[in-house]
Design a protein around this motif. Structure first.
Motif, mmCIF file in Angstrom:
data_model
loop_
_atom_site.group_PDB
_atom_site.id
_atom_site.type_symbol
_atom_site.label_atom_id
_atom_site.label_comp_id
_atom_site.label_asym_id
_atom_site.label_seq_id
_atom_site.Cartn_x
_atom_site.Cartn_y
_atom_site.Cartn_z
ATOM 1 N N VAL A 183 0.845 -1.195 0.000
ATOM 2 C CA VAL A 183 0.000 0.000 0.000
ATOM 3 C C VAL A 183 0.881 1.246 0.000
ATOM 4 O O VAL A 183 1.892 1.293 0.719
ATOM 5 C CB VAL A 183 -0.923 0.027 1.237
ATOM 6 C CG1 VAL A 183 -1.763 1.289 1.237
ATOM 7 C CG2 VAL A 183 -1.824 -1.200 1.276
ATOM 8 N N GLU A 189 -5.025 1.963 -1.592
ATOM 9 C CA GLU A 189 -5.504 0.654 -1.170
ATOM 10 C C GLU A 189 -5.291 -0.366 -2.273
ATOM 11 O O GLU A 189 -5.072 -0.027 -3.440
ATOM 12 C CB GLU A 189 -6.974 0.684 -0.749
ATOM 13 C CG GLU A 189 -7.960 0.999 -1.833
ATOM 14 C CD GLU A 189 -9.403 0.955 -1.344
ATOM 15 O OE1 GLU A 189 -9.650 0.614 -0.170
ATOM 16 O OE2 GLU A 189 -10.307 1.263 -2.146
ATOM 17 N N ALA A 220 -4.309 1.986 8.580
ATOM 18 C CA ALA A 220 -4.563 0.869 7.664
ATOM 19 C C ALA A 220 -5.782 0.074 8.119
ATOM 20 O O ALA A 220 -5.980 -0.171 9.313
ATOM 21 C CB ALA A 220 -3.340 -0.033 7.581
ATOM 22 N N MET A 231 -10.707 -5.230 0.331
ATOM 23 C CA MET A 231 -9.692 -4.224 0.046
ATOM 24 C C MET A 231 -8.904 -3.932 1.324
ATOM 25 O O MET A 231 -9.463 -3.934 2.426
ATOM 26 C CB MET A 231 -10.340 -2.926 -0.446
ATOM 27 C CG MET A 231 -11.339 -3.083 -1.579
ATOM 28 S SD MET A 231 -10.594 -3.584 -3.137
ATOM 29 C CE MET A 231 -9.606 -2.135 -3.523
ATOM 30 N N VAL A 232 -7.613 -3.683 1.197
ATOM 31 C CA VAL A 232 -6.787 -3.249 2.318
ATOM 32 C C VAL A 232 -6.083 -1.967 1.909
ATOM 33 O O VAL A 232 -5.492 -1.890 0.814
ATOM 34 C CB VAL A 232 -5.756 -4.320 2.722
ATOM 35 C CG1 VAL A 232 -4.769 -3.755 3.747
ATOM 36 C CG2 VAL A 232 -6.452 -5.535 3.325
ATOM 37 N N GLY A 233 -6.156 -0.958 2.753
ATOM 38 C CA GLY A 233 -5.535 0.318 2.409
ATOM 39 C C GLY A 233 -5.540 1.275 3.574
ATOM 40 O O GLY A 233 -5.880 0.909 4.710
ATOM 41 N N ASN A 234 -5.152 2.498 3.300
ATOM 42 C CA ASN A 234 -5.095 3.547 4.315
ATOM 43 C C ASN A 234 -6.353 4.397 4.293
ATOM 44 O O ASN A 234 -6.970 4.596 3.238
ATOM 45 C CB ASN A 234 -3.868 4.434 4.068
ATOM 46 C CG ASN A 234 -2.562 3.684 4.273
ATOM 47 O OD1 ASN A 234 -2.395 2.966 5.243
ATOM 48 N ND2 ASN A 234 -1.629 3.852 3.326
#
Length: 256
Positions: A183, A189, A220, A231-234
């Motif tokens: 990321v 993301e 995160a 989804m993985v993100g900030n």
């Protein structure tokens, strides 16, 4: 008056209504398709003939099943007109002699031909809809499943690209464990995987993630979206930048 089912009364006292009541109490619904057989898969062989495969269901609380595939016939379409027919299972009673009997049959409910967009027909009482069959002129489209599902009591589990999903009833749990994710940016993301069909939340779910071997607190998070993505993100702020092993567990309710 209290009625007993699991007990001896000296007479034949258990009726189909008793079973229907306890089936509804056990599964929480009167109508739905179980995870058994081919779930009544409909295969159209011509523009008006098809075959319903094996399946098990509740219809008006009564347990119904199809073991041997059964044929269905639709009325032909009309040139220049669109129509939706619905294939399902009808529960009904009838009188034989002096006794009331019950039966279940595979039935086609014909829609109304329209020059514009077609609509599903009104359905009779005690009818379990299984498939919508769209007709455009003389051509038949791909059947669309519209059957409500009854999840198995043993639950269901899926593993998608290392992300684990478990469903029991209307509860889904998603486990992300040491998943390598990259990321960049305060709002960047990455898509991790697709959510299996029937497991996606009705609205977005957000859960903070833990990043292995990292003592800093970042924004995160994992997002499980209603359209079926993990989804993985900030989520703003400083954010995490780079690659990391991320973990989290999230649960949500889904429609049965």
């Amino acid at each position: 008056m209290a009625n007993i089912m699991d007990g001896s009364t000296g007479t034949a006292h258990i009726s189909s209504k008793d079973w229907a009541t306890f089936n509804e109490a056990t599964y929480g619904v009167k109508n739905g398709v179980f995870s058994w057989g081919d779930r009544f898969k409909l295969t159209m062989s011509t523009a008006n003939k098809g075959m319903i495969s094996s399946g098990a269901a509740l219809v008006a609380g009564r347990r119904v099943w199809v073991e041997v595939p059964e044929s269905v016939t639709l009325e032909n379409g009309s040139q220049g007109m669109k129509r939706h027919d619905v294939v399902g299972i009808q529960y009904e009673t009838y009188v034989s002699g002096h006794a009331t009997r019950e039966k279940a049959t595979v039935k086609v409910v014909k829609g109304t031909p329209q020059s514009g967009s077609a609509a599903d027909p009104a359905l009779p009482e005690n009818f379990l809809p299984l498939w919508r069959v769209p007709l455009d002129g003389l051509n038949v489209g791909e059947p669309v499943s519209i059957a409500p599902r009854i999840p198995s009591l043993r639950g269901d589990a899926k593993n998608v690209d290392g992300v684990r999903f478990a469903r029991c009833g209307d509860i889904v749990t998603c486990v992300l464990h040491n998943k390598s994710v990259t990321v960049y940016g305060s709002w960047g993301e990455t898509k991790v995987c697709d959510i299996p069909k029937g497991f996606a939340p009705p609205e977005e779910v957000i859960q903070a993630v833990h990043i292995q071997n990292n003592d800093y607190t970042y924004s995160a998070a994992m997002r499980a979206t209603a359209d079926g993505r993990i989804m993985v993100g900030n989520l703003g702020g400083t954010g995490f930048n780079g690659a990391g092993l991320m973990s989290c567990t999230a649960s949500w309710c889904v429609e049965v």
